[in-house]
Design a protein around this motif. Structure first.
Motif, mmCIF file in Angstrom:
data_model
loop_
_atom_site.group_PDB
_atom_site.id
_atom_site.type_symbol
_atom_site.label_atom_id
_atom_site.label_comp_id
_atom_site.label_asym_id
_atom_site.label_seq_id
_atom_site.Cartn_x
_atom_site.Cartn_y
_atom_site.Cartn_z
ATOM 1 N N LYS A 99 -38.587 -20.820 5.529
ATOM 2 C CA LYS A 99 -38.987 -19.735 4.651
ATOM 3 C C LYS A 99 -38.091 -20.000 3.353
ATOM 4 O O LYS A 99 -38.565 -19.787 2.303
ATOM 5 C CB LYS A 99 -39.227 -18.309 5.273
ATOM 6 N N LEU A 100 -36.813 -19.919 3.671
ATOM 7 C CA LEU A 100 -35.687 -19.828 2.644
ATOM 8 C C LEU A 100 -35.898 -21.151 1.676
ATOM 9 O O LEU A 100 -36.040 -21.068 0.256
ATOM 10 C CB LEU A 100 -34.380 -19.916 2.894
ATOM 11 N N LYS A 101 -36.139 -22.205 2.372
ATOM 12 C CA LYS A 101 -36.444 -23.575 1.483
ATOM 13 C C LYS A 101 -37.661 -23.453 0.836
ATOM 14 O O LYS A 101 -37.756 -24.169 -0.304
ATOM 15 C CB LYS A 101 -36.383 -24.561 2.633
ATOM 16 N N LYS A 102 -38.852 -22.675 1.297
ATOM 17 C CA LYS A 102 -39.885 -22.844 0.546
ATOM 18 C C LYS A 102 -39.987 -21.749 -0.661
ATOM 19 O O LYS A 102 -40.105 -22.159 -1.608
ATOM 20 C CB LYS A 102 -40.862 -22.301 1.604
ATOM 21 N N LEU A 103 -39.125 -20.855 -0.264
ATOM 22 C CA LEU A 103 -39.105 -19.729 -1.429
ATOM 23 C C LEU A 103 -37.829 -20.197 -2.220
ATOM 24 O O LEU A 103 -36.718 -19.357 -2.274
ATOM 25 C CB LEU A 103 -38.882 -18.464 -1.089
ATOM 26 N N LYS A 104 -37.876 -21.172 -3.055
ATOM 27 C CA LYS A 104 -36.594 -21.760 -3.600
ATOM 28 C C LYS A 104 -35.949 -20.734 -4.581
ATOM 29 O O LYS A 104 -34.509 -20.927 -4.902
ATOM 30 C CB LYS A 104 -36.940 -23.232 -4.504
ATOM 31 N N ILE B 38 -31.553 -15.473 2.866
ATOM 32 C CA ILE B 38 -32.409 -14.805 3.784
ATOM 33 C C ILE B 38 -31.807 -14.101 4.728
ATOM 34 O O ILE B 38 -30.811 -14.652 5.311
ATOM 35 C CB ILE B 38 -33.651 -15.992 4.224
ATOM 36 N N THR B 39 -32.303 -12.695 5.175
ATOM 37 C CA THR B 39 -31.767 -12.453 6.403
ATOM 38 C C THR B 39 -32.793 -11.672 7.272
ATOM 39 O O THR B 39 -34.145 -11.365 6.800
ATOM 40 C CB THR B 39 -30.912 -10.869 5.861
ATOM 41 N N SER B 40 -32.401 -11.621 8.429
ATOM 42 C CA SER B 40 -33.275 -11.194 9.286
ATOM 43 C C SER B 40 -33.217 -9.502 9.531
ATOM 44 O O SER B 40 -32.340 -9.037 9.018
ATOM 45 C CB SER B 40 -32.898 -11.540 11.006
ATOM 46 N N ILE B 41 -34.620 -9.200 9.574
ATOM 47 C CA ILE B 41 -34.677 -7.552 9.541
ATOM 48 C C ILE B 41 -35.714 -7.079 10.459
ATOM 49 O O ILE B 41 -36.264 -8.024 11.333
ATOM 50 C CB ILE B 41 -35.514 -7.021 8.183
ATOM 51 N N THR C 69 -27.752 -18.572 3.531
ATOM 52 C CA THR C 69 -27.297 -18.527 2.017
ATOM 53 C C THR C 69 -27.066 -19.734 1.609
ATOM 54 O O THR C 69 -26.238 -20.805 2.138
ATOM 55 C CB THR C 69 -26.246 -17.472 1.939
ATOM 56 N N LYS C 70 -27.499 -20.059 0.567
ATOM 57 C CA LYS C 70 -27.076 -21.249 -0.280
ATOM 58 C C LYS C 70 -25.785 -21.530 -0.612
ATOM 59 O O LYS C 70 -24.833 -20.216 -0.878
ATOM 60 C CB LYS C 70 -27.765 -21.382 -1.588
ATOM 61 N N THR D 58 -34.377 -12.900 0.367
ATOM 62 C CA THR D 58 -35.590 -12.566 1.029
ATOM 63 C C THR D 58 -35.574 -12.241 2.669
ATOM 64 O O THR D 58 -34.304 -12.118 2.725
ATOM 65 C CB THR D 58 -36.719 -13.752 0.817
ATOM 66 N N PHE D 59 -36.477 -12.144 3.190
ATOM 67 C CA PHE D 59 -36.025 -11.467 4.685
ATOM 68 C C PHE D 59 -37.240 -12.257 5.623
ATOM 69 O O PHE D 59 -38.309 -13.098 5.226
ATOM 70 C CB PHE D 59 -36.630 -10.107 4.754
#
Length: 217
Positions: A122-127, A132-135, A187-188, A214-215
């Protein structure tokens, strides 16, 4: 492209030696290393100040880039300070710098391999996002928060979109709230590099970019 960063200092205060507690026949440390390795998306680095933890981590296939200094291993030490120290060690040992760092604490043993992979995808897709963190859904209703002053209670201390405790008679009419969990955060590396020239001990930033995050529920 990615490294798993597992923090495992020795001086846990609430539960003694929590990182080496048994879970399904192995220590929490071994379980977390194994699940990260099964994703096959990156190497595992364990950051610790303990010779014992380092030995178990190596035996389980994790990398140890030297022991973490004691000044970065106190109960008040920040996560980001440990990450920055690890990035310096990666550079010093001429290891290829990863593009992403995944923080996977030992104390979330039920995190599944598939979940880790999906979070990373998901993080790679939403460049446009750096983190990204879990919620998860919050079990606490913030509208029910109160402040007790002597023998009285102050209501309406939480407000959201001009709504407060008195705005709702039925709980089903309230909005759903979520909270961040520490199960996994990615995180990048570029986010951390902007702090490289700072004094590691004085940095109080979060290990995720809260302005670009993002999450994954």
């Amino acid at each position: 492209e990615l490294i798993f960063f597992i923090p495992a200092r020795s001086g846990s205060t609430r539960i003694k030696n929590k990182n080496l507690k048994n879970f399904k026949g192995k220590t929490l440390l071994e379980n977390k290393i194994n699940i990260c390795k099964k994703t096959k998306i990156g190497d595992v680095i364990v950051s610790t100040d303990s010779q014992k933890i380092a030995k178990i981590a190596k035996r389980s296939g994790a990398l140890i880039l030297g022991l973490r200094p004691k000044k970065l291993s106190t109960s008040k030490s920040s996560m980001i300070s440990s990450i920055l120290y690890t990035l310096k060690e990666i550079k010093k040992k001429k290891i290829k710098s990863p593009k992403y760092i995944a923080i996977t604490p030992i104390t979330n043993p039920l995190l599944e391999r598939k979940t880790i992979i999906n979070v990373f995808k998901k993080l790679k897709k939403l460049k446009k996002f750096n983190s990204i963190t879990s919620i998860c859904k919050s079990s606490v209703d913030p509208f029910n928060l109160i402040k007790n002053i002597k023998n009285s209670i102050k209501f309406d201390i939480f407000k959201y979109k001009n709504k407060s405790f008195r705005s709702f008679e039925r709980s089903q009419d309230k909005p759903t709230f979520f909270k961040i969990t520490s199960s996994i955060q990615i995180t990048k590396t570029s986010y951390f590099k902007k702090f490289e020239k700072n004094n590691i001990l004085s940095i109080k930033e979060k290990p995720i970019d809260i302005k670009s995050c993002t999450f994954y529920e």
